[in-house]
Design an enzyme around this catalytic site. Structure first.
Site, PDB file in Angstrom:
ATOM      1  N   LYS A 131       9.433  -5.072  14.152  1.00 51.03           N
ATOM      2  CA  LYS A 131       9.742  -4.421  13.014  1.00 51.03           C
ATOM      3  C   LYS A 131      10.749  -3.471  13.457  1.00 51.03           C
ATOM      4  O   LYS A 131      11.835  -2.950  12.816  1.00 51.03           O
ATOM      5  CB  LYS A 131       8.680  -3.726  12.359  1.00 51.03           C
ATOM      6  CG  LYS A 131       7.704  -4.887  11.429  1.00 51.03           C
ATOM      7  CD  LYS A 131       6.478  -4.132  10.750  1.00 51.03           C
ATOM      8  CE  LYS A 131       5.661  -5.226  10.080  1.00 51.03           C
ATOM      9  NZ  LYS A 131       4.708  -4.357   9.270  1.00 51.03           N
ATOM     10  N   HIS A 143      -2.990 -38.250  10.136  1.00 52.64           N
ATOM     11  CA  HIS A 143      -1.682 -38.869  10.425  1.00 52.64           C
ATOM     12  C   HIS A 143      -0.476 -38.013  11.007  1.00 52.64           C
ATOM     13  O   HIS A 143       0.566 -38.334  11.219  1.00 52.64           O
ATOM     14  CB  HIS A 143      -1.191 -39.752   9.122  1.00 52.64           C
ATOM     15  CG  HIS A 143      -2.305 -40.886   8.756  1.00 52.64           C
ATOM     16  ND1 HIS A 143      -2.133 -42.019   9.058  1.00 52.64           N
ATOM     17  CD2 HIS A 143      -3.444 -40.768   7.884  1.00 52.64           C
ATOM     18  CE1 HIS A 143      -3.116 -42.719   8.424  1.00 52.64           C
ATOM     19  NE2 HIS A 143      -3.778 -41.747   7.745  1.00 52.64           N
ATOM     20  N   GLY A 194      -4.968  -5.293   5.736  1.00 47.66           N
ATOM     21  CA  GLY A 194      -3.958  -6.003   5.046  1.00 47.66           C
ATOM     22  C   GLY A 194      -4.732  -7.766   4.825  1.00 47.66           C
ATOM     23  O   GLY A 194      -4.785  -8.115   3.806  1.00 47.66           O
ATOM     24  N   ARG A 195      -5.146  -8.119   6.004  1.00 48.68           N
ATOM     25  CA  ARG A 195      -5.712  -9.438   6.041  1.00 48.68           C
ATOM     26  C   ARG A 195      -7.075  -9.516   5.506  1.00 48.68           C
ATOM     27  O   ARG A 195      -7.845 -10.784   5.338  1.00 48.68           O
ATOM     28  CB  ARG A 195      -5.661  -9.987   7.589  1.00 48.68           C
ATOM     29  CG  ARG A 195      -6.324  -9.212   8.493  1.00 48.68           C
ATOM     30  CD  ARG A 195      -6.074  -9.403   9.971  1.00 48.68           C
ATOM     31  NE  ARG A 195      -6.648  -8.776  10.996  1.00 48.68           N
ATOM     32  CZ  ARG A 195      -6.139  -7.603  11.502  1.00 48.68           C
ATOM     33  NH1 ARG A 195      -5.122  -7.107  10.617  1.00 48.68           N
ATOM     34  NH2 ARG A 195      -6.539  -6.813  12.219  1.00 48.68           N
ATOM     35  N   GLU A 200      10.297  -6.028   3.686  1.00 50.04           N
ATOM     36  CA  GLU A 200      10.555  -7.406   3.084  1.00 50.04           C
ATOM     37  C   GLU A 200      10.011  -7.380   1.662  1.00 50.04           C
ATOM     38  O   GLU A 200      10.599  -7.780   0.662  1.00 50.04           O
ATOM     39  CB  GLU A 200       9.712  -8.251   3.858  1.00 50.04           C
ATOM     40  CG  GLU A 200       9.997  -8.733   5.320  1.00 50.04           C
ATOM     41  CD  GLU A 200       8.977  -7.849   6.116  1.00 50.04           C
ATOM     42  OE1 GLU A 200       8.856  -8.396   7.226  1.00 50.04           O
ATOM     43  OE2 GLU A 200       8.500  -6.779   6.096  1.00 50.04           O
ATOM     44  N   LYS A 252       0.757  -1.126  -0.038  1.00 50.57           N
ATOM     45  CA  LYS A 252       0.058   0.075   0.052  1.00 50.57           C
ATOM     46  C   LYS A 252       0.656   1.491  -0.189  1.00 50.57           C
ATOM     47  O   LYS A 252       0.544   2.177  -0.935  1.00 50.57           O
ATOM     48  CB  LYS A 252      -0.913   0.198   1.275  1.00 50.57           C
ATOM     49  CG  LYS A 252      -1.829   1.246   1.220  1.00 50.57           C
ATOM     50  CD  LYS A 252      -2.691   1.315   2.505  1.00 50.57           C
ATOM     51  CE  LYS A 252      -3.549   0.108   2.655  1.00 50.57           C
ATOM     52  NZ  LYS A 252      -4.608   0.254   3.744  1.00 50.57           N
ATOM     53  N   GLU A 311      -4.361 -12.164  14.365  1.00 53.49           N
ATOM     54  CA  GLU A 311      -3.826 -11.093  14.015  1.00 53.49           C
ATOM     55  C   GLU A 311      -5.063 -10.019  14.412  1.00 53.49           C
ATOM     56  O   GLU A 311      -5.096  -8.908  14.962  1.00 53.49           O
ATOM     57  CB  GLU A 311      -3.537 -10.581  12.553  1.00 53.49           C
ATOM     58  CG  GLU A 311      -2.728  -9.296  12.489  1.00 53.49           C
ATOM     59  CD  GLU A 311      -1.926  -9.020  11.271  1.00 53.49           C
ATOM     60  OE1 GLU A 311      -0.801  -9.150  11.279  1.00 53.49           O
ATOM     61  OE2 GLU A 311      -2.559  -8.807  10.127  1.00 53.49           O
TER      62      GLU A 311
END
Length: 687
Positions: A617, A492, A374-375, A320, A314, A461
């Site tokens: 961060k 399993h 964001g999510r 990153e 954005k 979050e």
């Protein structure tokens, strides 16, 4: 004992509470009549009449929507919420549930029928078989709840003003109070003629302006009209983003990549291509982790000449993402030169200045807004752009329509038949009142392999908070640790724990119709039938368990009886979709997005900020400066605690060969030439 394997109740459950009488007001929930039986995906005939039926009818015992006589109270702190009579009634009710077992609750067929609901979905061309009606079915009869439990939960929802909070979100109020923002991912999938007002302005036209731009651009790329710098069509896409810019789009990509279902045509003159066919000859990769290994994997076997890169940030400053973007930019320019960037890189961002400085044509930047978290951004250009490049805009439009259908259901349906509300209230009951701190999301569908990871971010979050909306500590447990794996793989892996270890509420997700059909003539069931047999069996195994008496009756030796005993009484719910296609994927996503909002609204916290991710961060920036000083100047490590200092020293001791005065670019050599062997090129040994 019936409480075997579960943690003790939270401390507040042990508090003495006020006596409170709930005024019951029956609702009008549409439920399945108990005479209906589901076997092998078909509704069998009624026991009494012998006639076939597939209609939805009322149960003789409904789960009603409780209605408080008092006006909803807005903005209650979590402490005030916990002090309400409605909350205290639930605390008191815990002891009643402790005296029950799911073996007994499941005997009551009227109760069970009242807890099985269906929500309509779109009619599909290849699922219109006989009396089958495509719906999303929710069965929560295996939850440790009674009709009284649900009455109490609905009363709590009314008391905290859940309906008004939902409406405030849809109306564009700034319910994200710490950032003074609206929360409007629902506007991203609103119809073109809808109105969603933010600061006095209808934002829907802007949303569709971006969607129209995505449609135009993606059709040009897919048709070959938009070509790369050397004139070749762009068949491969690398989407660079992290968090919500990655997990949501990847979940949908995996869900659609094997999709074969036919759907009605949007336009009579156009052939509809199911996702798998629409993606033929194309590749979509995601690059999220700053680890250079992720870069190598994302670019493996790709050719810069035929690759389009979508940079998703954005602000165009996410550390990153921008490091990965610069890395891939260098990969392109090394082969094609700087002038290739406008043809091979586009952006999803609002910072046109930085987009332009990066070399991307601002006209190829696709906007989204600060009222999109964001999510929750997969319905924006963040997800729609790369996914439309892979599957075509038509498929993504159907995805948005599916999500919008659940948005409207969430906004308007009565609580007792509102699937996101039910899911949210049940999670509150399990995590806060019964003390279950984790939740397993178990899709019996390999195409939903990435769904648990996406919901893990959306839920944890959003609701992993210790402070309420007033900035005060929350006095009760909130949030769950979400995890999951597709069945039967998970069986399993960690099912041992959920059957005989810690009690973990489970959410089973299954399909009536598989994306891929396999049936071998010498097998008694199809491959998908085999998968779904486990779907049905696991829920019952968790609920009923197996007693020592049953084991001894089977001849199990006494010394093995304790080890083979299952306490049961472990809650689960089942969701069944008619099929997995763009429309139902959108519905499933919206179901879980809104259930998370319900939990936050009832707990009295802000589900739409994420301050918890910021501190790490900031500290990483300090470490970054130190590592640079050590590797370029040989500077000593200082101003860190003893542990961090020692860890840094150990790490950097293996990096001493990289002390350099003049910085230079170093890449995994296989990204540039298959003829170069990294082990033979010591100068390019970065790590």
């Amino acid at each position: 004992p019936r409480t075997q394997g579960r943690p003790p109740p939270p401390v507040f459950v042990q508090l003495q509470v006020m006596a409170w009488r709930l005024h019951r007001t029956p609702g009008t929930s549409q439920t399945l009549d108990r005479s209906q039986r589901f076997v092998c995906g078909r509704v069998l005939s009624s026991r009494k009449t012998g006639t076939s039926t597939s209609r939805t009818v009322r149960s003789t015992r409904r789960v009603p929507e409780a209605k408080s006589s008092a006006a909803p109270t807005k903005g209650l702190s979590s402490e005030q919420i916990a002090a309400t009579p409605e909350w205290k009634a639930l605390v008191e009710h815990v002891s009643e549930i402790e005296d029950t077992h799911l073996r007994d609750l499941l005997v009551d067929e009227d109760r069970c029928a009242s807890m099985i609901l269906q929500m309509p979905t779109r009619e599909f061309l290849d699922t219109n078989q006989g009396n089958f009606k495509p719906t999303i079915l929710l069965d929560y009869s295996r939850q440790r709840v009674t009709t009284k439990t649900m009455e109490l939960l609905f009363a709590l929802a009314e008391k905290v003003g859940l309906r008004s909070k939902i409406e405030a979100m849809f109306s564009g109020e700034n319910i994200n109070m710490t950032e003074d923002r609206a929360v409007l991912h629902v506007a991203l999938r609103a119809p073109r003629d809808a109105q969603v007002i933010v600061d006095g302005k209808n934002v829907v036209p802007e949303v569709h302006e971006v969607l129209d731009k995505i449609k135009d651009f993606t059709e040009k790329v897919r048709s070959g009209e938009w070509k790369g710098a050397t004139g070749k069509p762009l068949k491969d896409v690398v989407a660079i983003g992290i968090g919500g810019s990655y997990l949501g789009p990847e979940f949908i990509d995996v869900a659609l990549s094997t999709g074969t279902h036919r759907m009605p045509k949007k336009s009579p003159e156009l052939d509809y291509l199911p996702p798998m066919r629409a993606a033929q000859g194309r590749r979509l990769r995601f690059l999220a982790n700053v680890d250079p290994v992720d870069v190598a994997r994302a670019l493996r076997d790709l050719d810069p000449e035929t690759t389009l890169v979508v940079v998703i940030s954005k602000t165009f400053t996410t550390a990153e993402t921008m490091l990965n973007a610069r890395t891939v930019r260098k990969w392109i320019t090394t082969t094609l030169g700087e002038e290739a960037i406008p043809k091979h890189m586009v952006a999803v961002s609002t910072n046109l200045k930085l987009v332009s400085e990066f070399g991307i044509d601002p006209r190829n930047a696709f906007a989204f807004w600060d009222w999109v978290g964001g999510r929750y951004s997969v319905s924006s250009a963040v997800g729609i752009l790369p996914l439309a490049l892979q599957y075509g805009f038509d498929n993504m439009q159907r995805f948005l329509e599916g999500a919008n259908a659940v948005d409207e259901h969430f906004r308007t349906a009565p609580f007792q038949s509102n699937l996101p509300v039910l899911l949210g209230l049940l999670s509150i009951w399990n995590s806060t009142f019964l003390g279950y701190g984790a939740r397993a999301i178990l899709p019996y569908c390999q195409a939903l392999a990435k769904f648990p990871a996406h919901i893990q971010q959306v839920a944890m979050e959003s609701n992993g908070k210790g402070m309420d909306i007033t900035g005060k500590p929350i006095p009760f447990p909130t949030g769950e640790i979400d995890f999951g794996e597709p069945g039967t793989n998970g069986q399993h892996s960690f099912y041992q724990l959920i059957h005989q270890g810690r009690v973990t509420p489970c959410e089973f997700i299954g399909l009536v119709k598989s994306q891929q059909s396999v049936f071998l003539s010498d097998e008694i069931v199809s491959n998908h039938d085999e998968l779904m047999c486990n779907f049905f069996a696991q829920a019952d195994a968790l609920a009923y368990g197996k007693t020592a008496a049953e084991l001894r009756a089977e001849g199990v030796p006494d010394f093995l009886v304790p080890h083979k005993s299952f306490s049961g009484n472990r809650p689960s719910l089942s969701l069944m979709l008619p099929a997995l296609d763009p429309y139902t994927v959108g519905q499933l996503l919206a179901l879980y997005e809104h259930r998370v909002a319900v939990q936050g609204f009832v707990w009295g916290l802000n589900s739409f900020d994420q301050w918890g991710v910021e501190l790490g961060k900031v500290l990483a920036s300090k470490v970054r400066v130190q590592v640079n000083a050590c590797r370029t100047q040989g500077a000593p490590i200082q101003n860190f605690n003893y542990s961090t200092t020692m860890l840094l020293k150990h790490y950097l001791s293996g990096k001493e060969n990289m002390l350099y005065g003049d910085p230079h670019d170093v890449f995994p050599c296989q990204l540039f030439s298959e003829d170069v062997t990294c082990l033979d090129d010591e100068d390019d040994d970065e790590d």
